[in-house]
Design an enzyme around this catalytic site. Structure first.
Site, short mmCIF file in Angstrom:
data_model
loop_
_atom_site.label_atom_id
_atom_site.label_comp_id
_atom_site.label_asym_id
_atom_site.label_seq_id
_atom_site.Cartn_x
_atom_site.Cartn_y
_atom_site.Cartn_z
N GLY A 1 70.73 56.51 74.83
CA GLY A 1 71.00 55.01 75.40
C GLY A 1 69.58 54.25 75.63
N CYS A 2 68.56 55.01 75.83
CA CYS A 2 67.49 54.39 75.82
C CYS A 2 66.85 53.90 74.58
CB CYS A 2 66.31 55.17 76.92
SG CYS A 2 66.81 55.71 78.21
N THR A 3 66.84 54.59 73.70
CA THR A 3 66.55 54.24 72.28
C THR A 3 67.84 53.10 71.73
OG1 THR A 3 66.18 56.66 71.66
CG2 THR A 3 66.73 55.00 69.93
#
Length: 156
Positions: A46-48
């Site tokens: 998700g952060c990527t």
């Protein structure tokens, strides 16, 4: 309960180390609008996705006068690896003490897979002249930048 910032609040100032090893101080950026977003961990799916979305939009955001700062508890070395691995073009900042995360209301209790845990609350803020003009908590990683652009009246 974590205190949440609201539009009109003074943005808590900070000086943090970037993925490039430089100090970045929020109050040094009063000549532009700053998007400050908090995310749990570099190199997670998700952060990527969120960091890549911001990087893909950076030229259009900069053209509208915005600077983007992503903040996580990761150390600068991990952030540098994240930038390199994914070709990120935004500035990533390290807050391993979580002091700034807490000051912005972006660390505290949240639900994860149905359980209440303590951790980073994915959040995004827009700061203009040292004041919060937009505060969003519990944002979704996927599609967030498009929604933010719409919220800011910048189109798709």
């Amino acid at each position: 309960m974590t205190t949440r910032l609201q539009p009109g609040d003074t943005a808590p100032d900070f000086t943090l180390i970037s993925d490039a090893g430089d100090e970045v101080t929020l109050s040094d950026l009063t000549d532009r609008k700053v998007i400050v977003y908090f995310y749990p961990a570099a190199m997670t799916p998700g952060c990527t996705k969120q960091a890549c979305d911001f990087s893909d939009s950076i030229d259009r955001l900069q053209a509208e006068g915005y600077t983007v700062l992503g903040i996580s508890p990761d150390k600068p070395e991990k952030l540098a690896a994240f930038r390199e691995r994914d070709g990120l073009t935004i500035t990533l900042l390290s807050d391993p003490s979580k002091e700034i995360l807490r000051a912005w209301g972006a660390f505290g209790e949240k639900k994860l897979y149905g359980k209440v845990v303590e951790g980073v609350i994915r959040s995004t803020f827009v700061v203009e002249d040292g004041t919060i003009s937009l505060a969003q908590y519990n944002v979704k990683a996927t599609g967030h930048v498009a929604k933010l652009r719409k919220d800011l009246g910048l189109g798709a």
